[in-house]
Motif scaffolding. Sequence first.
Motif, PDB file in Angstrom:
ATOM      1  N   GLU A  72       0.831  -1.198   0.000  1.00 26.91           N
ATOM      2  CA  GLU A  72       0.000   0.000   0.000  1.00 26.91           C
ATOM      3  C   GLU A  72       0.869   1.253   0.000  1.00 26.91           C
ATOM      4  O   GLU A  72       1.823   1.357   0.771  1.00 26.91           O
ATOM      5  CB  GLU A  72      -0.920   0.000   1.219  1.00 26.91           C
ATOM      6  N   GLY A  73       0.551   2.190  -0.862  1.00 26.58           N
ATOM      7  CA  GLY A  73       1.290   3.435  -0.930  1.00 26.58           C
ATOM      8  C   GLY A  73       2.452   3.432  -1.896  1.00 26.58           C
ATOM      9  O   GLY A  73       2.983   4.505  -2.232  1.00 26.58           O
ATOM     10  N   SER A  74       2.873   2.241  -2.376  1.00 28.17           N
ATOM     11  CA  SER A  74       3.984   2.192  -3.328  1.00 28.17           C
ATOM     12  C   SER A  74       3.469   2.406  -4.746  1.00 28.17           C
ATOM     13  O   SER A  74       2.288   2.193  -5.026  1.00 28.17           O
ATOM     14  CB  SER A  74       4.711   0.845  -3.234  1.00 28.17           C
ATOM     15  N   LYS A  75       4.358   2.807  -5.625  1.00 32.00           N
ATOM     16  CA  LYS A  75       3.965   3.098  -6.999  1.00 32.00           C
ATOM     17  C   LYS A  75       4.943   2.444  -7.971  1.00 32.00           C
ATOM     18  O   LYS A  75       5.759   3.104  -8.613  1.00 32.00           O
ATOM     19  CB  LYS A  75       3.910   4.607  -7.237  1.00 32.00           C
ATOM     20  N   PRO A  76       4.866   1.123  -8.093  1.00 30.88           N
ATOM     21  CA  PRO A  76       5.773   0.430  -9.007  1.00 30.88           C
ATOM     22  C   PRO A  76       5.402   0.673 -10.463  1.00 30.88           C
ATOM     23  O   PRO A  76       4.288   1.113 -10.774  1.00 30.88           O
ATOM     24  CB  PRO A  76       5.557  -1.042  -8.635  1.00 30.88           C
ATOM     25  N   LYS A  77       6.321   0.377 -11.326  1.00 33.65           N
ATOM     26  CA  LYS A  77       6.046   0.442 -12.753  1.00 33.65           C
ATOM     27  C   LYS A  77       5.128  -0.712 -13.127  1.00 33.65           C
ATOM     28  O   LYS A  77       5.355  -1.858 -12.708  1.00 33.65           O
ATOM     29  CB  LYS A  77       7.360   0.348 -13.538  1.00 33.65           C
ATOM     30  N   LEU A  78       4.084  -0.429 -13.914  1.00 31.46           N
ATOM     31  CA  LEU A  78       3.095  -1.449 -14.255  1.00 31.46           C
ATOM     32  C   LEU A  78       2.744  -1.395 -15.735  1.00 31.46           C
ATOM     33  O   LEU A  78       2.752  -0.322 -16.341  1.00 31.46           O
ATOM     34  CB  LEU A  78       1.821  -1.244 -13.422  1.00 31.46           C
ATOM     35  N   PRO A  79       2.398  -2.532 -16.342  1.00 34.23           N
ATOM     36  CA  PRO A  79       1.987  -2.547 -17.751  1.00 34.23           C
ATOM     37  C   PRO A  79       0.680  -1.776 -17.931  1.00 34.23           C
ATOM     38  O   PRO A  79      -0.119  -1.640 -17.000  1.00 34.23           O
ATOM     39  CB  PRO A  79       1.782  -4.042 -18.038  1.00 34.23           C
ATOM     40  N   LYS A  80       0.436  -1.311 -19.147  1.00 33.53           N
ATOM     41  CA  LYS A  80      -0.799  -0.582 -19.433  1.00 33.53           C
ATOM     42  C   LYS A  80      -2.025  -1.462 -19.249  1.00 33.53           C
ATOM     43  O   LYS A  80      -3.126  -0.952 -19.001  1.00 33.53           O
ATOM     44  CB  LYS A  80      -0.754  -0.032 -20.864  1.00 33.53           C
ATOM     45  N   THR A  81      -1.868  -2.763 -19.376  1.00 34.57           N
ATOM     46  CA  THR A  81      -3.000  -3.688 -19.242  1.00 34.57           C
ATOM     47  C   THR A  81      -3.046  -4.362 -17.869  1.00 34.57           C
ATOM     48  O   THR A  81      -3.702  -5.385 -17.693  1.00 34.57           O
ATOM     49  CB  THR A  81      -2.970  -4.754 -20.351  1.00 34.57           C
ATOM     50  N   TRP A  82      -2.360  -3.776 -16.901  1.00 31.08           N
ATOM     51  CA  TRP A  82      -2.481  -4.233 -15.510  1.00 31.08           C
ATOM     52  C   TRP A  82      -3.947  -4.096 -15.094  1.00 31.08           C
ATOM     53  O   TRP A  82      -4.577  -3.058 -15.315  1.00 31.08           O
ATOM     54  CB  TRP A  82      -1.591  -3.361 -14.628  1.00 31.08           C
ATOM     55  N   PRO A  83      -4.548  -5.125 -14.491  1.00 34.85           N
ATOM     56  CA  PRO A  83      -5.986  -5.092 -14.182  1.00 34.85           C
ATOM     57  C   PRO A  83      -6.373  -4.328 -12.926  1.00 34.85           C
ATOM     58  O   PRO A  83      -7.517  -4.421 -12.475  1.00 34.85           O
ATOM     59  CB  PRO A  83      -6.347  -6.573 -14.070  1.00 34.85           C
ATOM     60  N   GLY A  84      -5.433  -3.578 -12.336  1.00 32.18           N
ATOM     61  CA  GLY A  84      -5.800  -2.714 -11.218  1.00 32.18           C
ATOM     62  C   GLY A  84      -5.780  -3.361  -9.866  1.00 32.18           C
ATOM     63  O   GLY A  84      -6.413  -2.868  -8.926  1.00 32.18           O
ATOM     64  N   LEU A  85      -5.038  -4.434  -9.710  1.00 33.29           N
ATOM     65  CA  LEU A  85      -4.981  -5.156  -8.441  1.00 33.29           C
ATOM     66  C   LEU A  85      -3.625  -4.986  -7.776  1.00 33.29           C
ATOM     67  O   LEU A  85      -2.618  -4.782  -8.451  1.00 33.29           O
ATOM     68  CB  LEU A  85      -5.279  -6.625  -8.682  1.00 33.29           C
TER      69      LEU A  85
END
Length: 254
Positions: free
Chosen positions: A167-180
Amino acid sequence: MKFHVLLAPLFLIPTLALAHGAQDPSPPKRGKPAKGLASPVSPKVTASFDLVRTEVRREGGHILFRQEVREEAGKLTPTPTGQLAGSEVFSYVWPTSIDSGAVGFDAAQGILAFVLTAHPDFDDTPLEDENGDGNKGNDGNLWHSHWVVLVKDASCPGGLKVRDIPEGSKPKLPKTWPGLPILIDSPGFKPALRGQVVEVRIPEQAAAFPAQFNYDGVTAALKVNANLHDPLLCVTSTFDVASGDLSLPGRVLR
């Protein structure tokens, strides 16, 4: 944000490592490229998950992920429970030596695996309408693809989990990450399951695939944490491992 969307494919890989007494895959082997991984028939393994051959190869501008089982690929899916907590996931998995950064996560986050999963109690492909009924949230029972990042977690029965996002972290994520809150991607690559074969073709430009990489094959069952907290997903059963020891002996060359 529906964190239940993510809970499908993570468990697969962890079980494998534990099942054969290894916590991490061995370093990629050098030498003659493998022409797929042949596996002996295992009568005690359900035919739909009894691996006969596992391949990853370049073909016509695509990366082909392919598994052949004894019979009836994809026939079996989990029995619905009517709820997310404690629900089961079935999976076909290709653990790889590819760095997690190749598909849009931060680099060096764990074991990057390509997986196909089916789970009737939840949907984790919010951008896709696999059954074509106009509802993008009711397709979890159909086989679909993910990239997942697996890491060790001693609290999981299989010793591995899909990497959680604190919680609170902001890792790099793919554009199609489903938001979990976990390192999983739902890229929408369409699988084909017919007869004995499970396969998916990924356009080579869809990820930063290295010139060469190693892979293995696994079939497994998973369960969503009954308490729905970190760790969200843990492996429960490994049906089969192509190499027998999760050593990633398969080799893909340019």
